[in-house]
Design an enzyme around this catalytic site. Structure first.
Site, short mmCIF file in Angstrom:
data_model
loop_
_atom_site.label_atom_id
_atom_site.label_comp_id
_atom_site.label_asym_id
_atom_site.label_seq_id
_atom_site.Cartn_x
_atom_site.Cartn_y
_atom_site.Cartn_z
N ARG A 41 31.92 37.13 46.85
CA ARG A 41 32.32 36.95 48.25
C ARG A 41 31.48 37.81 49.19
NH1 ARG A 41 38.95 36.35 48.01
NH2 ARG A 41 38.94 34.09 47.68
N LYS A 203 49.45 24.38 33.93
CA LYS A 203 50.70 23.65 34.23
C LYS A 203 50.54 22.69 35.39
CE LYS A 203 53.82 27.12 32.51
NZ LYS A 203 55.07 27.82 32.76
N GLY A 360 39.67 30.00 40.87
CA GLY A 360 39.22 31.19 40.15
C GLY A 360 38.80 30.92 38.72
N GLY A 383 43.70 29.76 47.08
CA GLY A 383 44.81 29.05 47.73
C GLY A 383 44.35 28.05 48.77
#
Ligand code: 3PG
Ligand code: MG
Length: 403
Positions: A41, A203, A360, A383
């Site tokens: 980043r 999941k 990630g 996110g």
């Protein structure tokens, strides 16, 4: 003035010479053993800072780090990030201010010269940041003549430094944010077809909205990782001890039915690698999905599935990738993910496939095999990337688009 079809203004078109630019960056880098972890980043921000400094701007860089919950905490200080940024940006000096607002910040910003930069301390040391507090935003606004947002990865947050501030200063999109949105739109809004998406991970619970949105947009939805087990099991396949969410079997069946009517093909593994334990080098075997031995768990796709997926990529023009195909962190159960990553990188470099990856785990897997630079675009957003894939409006982006 150019505006993207998102409607936001780009800072590339503005005369920034002598102006104080309040630049929202995402320097929320991982911390490791008292030092800084992966610096991607920070690296990504360098061209933005160099470009603006070359044009004579005074750069007031603001960011959060971690989740200090509204009070100062040395563990989450941006001071080490300022030092790293300064070393990477040499010869452009990067100062550091011990607070993001108030006298300390104001006097430090006051002594900036054209072409210089300062990083202010963690915004989240003040409760007003996450509360999107107009008072906190007003204190920030004193430090800049205009505002630039180059932090796509924070745009799912309506915080003072991403939302309230845009009501107080002229707000522009930075080059990195523009590049990120262009990449995402290339894949989801106007892709060259056929377009495939790989969605993997443990999941489906956290990715139901992503799956529902993607089946409307892509031609093939390749499901991998533990998520695939829930789909297999929902079709009556015995996945033995594999990770599985039986309570979501109905949801999985609904997604399959919707995909069917939307003309999106859902691709599940036909053979798998089944292991006796969730451990590196656990005893394992390749088997058909219909023959997963009792007492074993699926940890990777099998060779037949892998060849099938490679063939599909070769036949596609665009690929979106979020989430691994297997337990890639455990040797040797990353083979499927790594081999498909190599193939996607090869096709990209051959000019045959546009590839955009994010999340990630995905980025970690691409870095592990050294192909991240061979993809068309790799997002460092977590996110925000997922919320974009869900088709949601991101408050930080909407704020930039407001006239
Ligand atoms: C991220 O790392 O996803 C962004 O920096 C946002 O951080 P947050 O999830 O703590 O708001
Ligand atoms: Mg996050």
């Amino acid at each position: 003035m150019t505006t993207g079809h998102n409607g936001f203004k780009s800072i590339q078109d503005v005369d920034v010479s002598g102006k104080r630019i309040l630049l929202r960056a995402d320097l929320n880098v991982p911390l490791a053993d008292g030092g800084l972890g992966d610096a991607t980043r920070i690296e990504r921000l360098l061209p933005t800072l160099r470009g603006l400094a070359d044009r004579g701007a005074r750069l007031v860089v603001i960011s959060h780090l971690g989740r200090p919950k509204g009070k100062p905490n040395p563990e989450f200080s941006l001071a080490p990030v300022a030092a790293a940024l300064g070393a990477m940006l040499d010869p452009i000096p990067v100062a550091f201010a011990k607070d993001s607002i108030g006298p300390a910040a104001e006097s430090a910003v006051g002594s900036l010269q054209d072409g210089q930069a300062i990083l202010l301390e963690n915004l989240r040391f003040h409760p007003g940041e996450e509360k999107n507090d107009p008072e906190f935003a007003r204190a920030l606004a004193k430090l800049g003549d205009l505002y630039v947002d180059d932090a796509f990865s924070c745009s799912h947050r309506a915080h003072a430094s991403t939302e309230a501030i845009t009501h107080l200063l002229s707000a522009y999109a930075g080059p990195q944010l523009v590049a990120e949105i262009n990449a995402l739109e290339t894949v989801l809004e106007h892709p060259k077809r056929p377009v495939a998406a790989v969605v993997g991970g443990a999941k489906i619970g956290t990715k139901i909205a992503v799956l529902n949105n993607l089946i409307e947009k892509v031609d093939q939805l390749i499901i991998g990782g533990g998520m695939a087990n829930t789909f297999l099991s929902a079709q009556g396949i015995d996945v033995a001890n594999s990770l599985n969410e039986p309570e979501l079997a109905g949801t999985a069946r609904e997604i399959m039915a919707k995909a069917d009517s939307a003309g999106c093909e859902i691709v599940l593994p036909s053979d798998v690698v089944a292991a006796v334990a969730f451990e590196p080098n656990a005893a394992h075997q390749v088997c058909d999905v219909s023959e997963v031995p009792a007492g074993t768990m699926i940890l990777d796709v099998g060779p037949v599935s892998l060849e099938n997926l490679k063939g599909r990529l070769a036949a596609c023009k665009t690929l979106l990738w979020n989430g691994p195909l297997g337990a890639f962190e455990l040797t040797p159960f990353g083979e499927g993910t790594f081999a498909l990553a190599h193939e996607a990188a090869r096709l990209t470099q051959a000019g045959e496939l546009v590839t955009v990856a994010g999340g990630g785990d995905t980025v970690a897997a691409l870095n592990e095999v050294g192909v991240a630079d061979d993809f068309t675009y790799v997002s460092t957003a977590g996110g925000a990337f997922l919320e974009w894939l869900e088709g949601r409006e991101l408050p930080g982006i909407a704020a930039l688009a407001r006239p």
